[in-house]
Design a protein around this motif. Structure first.
Motif, PDB file in Angstrom:
ATOM      1  N   ALA A   1      31.434 -48.947 -18.962  1.00  0.00           N
ATOM      2  CA  ALA A   1      31.234 -48.437 -17.766  1.00  0.00           C
ATOM      3  C   ALA A   1      30.795 -47.247 -17.188  1.00  0.00           C
ATOM      4  O   ALA A   1      29.528 -46.983 -16.507  1.00  0.00           O
ATOM      5  N   LEU A   2      30.575 -46.078 -17.869  1.00  0.00           N
ATOM      6  CA  LEU A   2      29.971 -44.981 -17.639  1.00  0.00           C
ATOM      7  C   LEU A   2      28.737 -44.791 -18.511  1.00  0.00           C
ATOM      8  O   LEU A   2      27.765 -44.643 -17.852  1.00  0.00           O
ATOM      9  N   ALA A   3      28.299 -45.468 -18.957  1.00  0.00           N
ATOM     10  CA  ALA A   3      27.308 -45.624 -19.649  1.00  0.00           C
ATOM     11  C   ALA A   3      26.413 -46.877 -18.603  1.00  0.00           C
ATOM     12  O   ALA A   3      25.492 -46.241 -18.654  1.00  0.00           O
ATOM     13  N   TRP A   4      26.785 -47.827 -18.512  1.00  0.00           N
ATOM     14  CA  TRP A   4      26.074 -48.313 -16.675  1.00  0.00           C
ATOM     15  C   TRP A   4      25.886 -47.576 -15.900  1.00  0.00           C
ATOM     16  O   TRP A   4      25.004 -47.963 -15.690  1.00  0.00           O
TER      17      TRP A   4
ATOM     18  N   LEU B   1      24.147 -36.882 -15.557  1.00  0.00           N
ATOM     19  CA  LEU B   1      23.939 -36.344 -17.132  1.00  0.00           C
ATOM     20  C   LEU B   1      25.894 -35.551 -17.692  1.00  0.00           C
ATOM     21  O   LEU B   1      26.793 -35.743 -18.436  1.00  0.00           O
ATOM     22  N   VAL B   2      26.053 -35.824 -16.385  1.00  0.00           N
ATOM     23  CA  VAL B   2      27.494 -35.089 -16.772  1.00  0.00           C
ATOM     24  C   VAL B   2      28.741 -36.535 -16.340  1.00  0.00           C
ATOM     25  O   VAL B   2      29.547 -36.448 -17.342  1.00  0.00           O
ATOM     26  N   VAL B   3      27.831 -37.723 -16.299  1.00  0.00           N
ATOM     27  CA  VAL B   3      28.714 -38.609 -16.066  1.00  0.00           C
ATOM     28  C   VAL B   3      28.453 -39.397 -18.141  1.00  0.00           C
ATOM     29  O   VAL B   3      29.160 -39.721 -18.471  1.00  0.00           O
TER      30      VAL B   3
ATOM     31  N   VAL C   1      30.217 -39.678 -23.270  1.00  0.00           N
ATOM     32  CA  VAL C   1      30.253 -39.637 -24.800  1.00  0.00           C
ATOM     33  C   VAL C   1      31.897 -39.432 -25.399  1.00  0.00           C
ATOM     34  O   VAL C   1      32.309 -39.852 -26.328  1.00  0.00           O
ATOM     35  N   VAL C   2      32.124 -38.427 -24.744  1.00  0.00           N
ATOM     36  CA  VAL C   2      33.978 -38.232 -24.951  1.00  0.00           C
ATOM     37  C   VAL C   2      34.259 -39.681 -25.243  1.00  0.00           C
ATOM     38  O   VAL C   2      36.118 -39.516 -25.177  1.00  0.00           O
ATOM     39  N   ALA C   3      34.620 -40.093 -23.821  1.00  0.00           N
ATOM     40  CA  ALA C   3      35.702 -41.617 -23.031  1.00  0.00           C
ATOM     41  C   ALA C   3      35.233 -42.691 -24.052  1.00  0.00           C
ATOM     42  O   ALA C   3      35.828 -43.267 -24.427  1.00  0.00           O
TER      43      ALA C   3
END
Length: 152
Positions: A68-71, A55-57, A62-64
């Motif tokens: 790669a963060l979505a994956w 959830l933190v990732v 969502v912000v950045a």
């Protein structure tokens, strides 16, 4: 779609946090030694920790808006889902025992002592079902977002 996934994830987390609190309050940790609880603490806390990290990732994604963060969030959701299915499979017999315990005649069966009742027996069916449903929705929305379907 990323915001929809975030909302779905937060709703899922609320249900999970409620069940975790119920499990702890009803003695789930103490029941680990006696084997009364069918939910192993490492599985339960691993599920919770991985989901919280994911959830933190996802919030950072969502912000950045970095794919790669979505994956990464999706990759974290896979073991979360696996651990969730393990716990569901171990919870179903406890729920069934609760349902059948209510159908036995009261004169022939004494109520079990509080320590003999698995802590997870106190999970409301509606919360378990909603948690699972929102978890599946979250997993699908995160995957679709990571694939770039529906925009971000």
């Amino acid at each position: 779609m990323d915001i929809a996934a975030l909302i779905s994830w937060l709703v899922t987390a609320l249900g999970g946090f409620y069940m975790l609190g119920t499990w702890i309050q009803r003695g789930g940790l103490r029941q680990q030694q006696s084997g009364t609880s069918r939910l192993p603490a490492p599985v339960l806390f691993g599920h919770f920790a991985l989901a919280a990290i994911g959830l933190v990732v996802w919030i950072i994604y969502v912000v950045a808006d970095r794919s790669a963060l979505a994956w990464g969030a999706f990759g974290l959701l896979l073991p979360v889902a696996l651990l969730g299915f393990v716990m569901l499979a171990r919870w179903i017999p406890v729920h069934r025992d609760r349902a059948t315990a209510g159908t036995t005649p009261a004169a022939t069966t004494a109520p079990p002592a509080e320590g003999a009742v698995p802590a997870e027996r106190h999970f409301p069916l509606a919360v378990v079902l909603a948690h699972g449903l929102f978890a599946v929705v979250t997993l699908v929305l995160v995957l679709l977002t990571a694939l770039g379907i529906g925009g971000s």
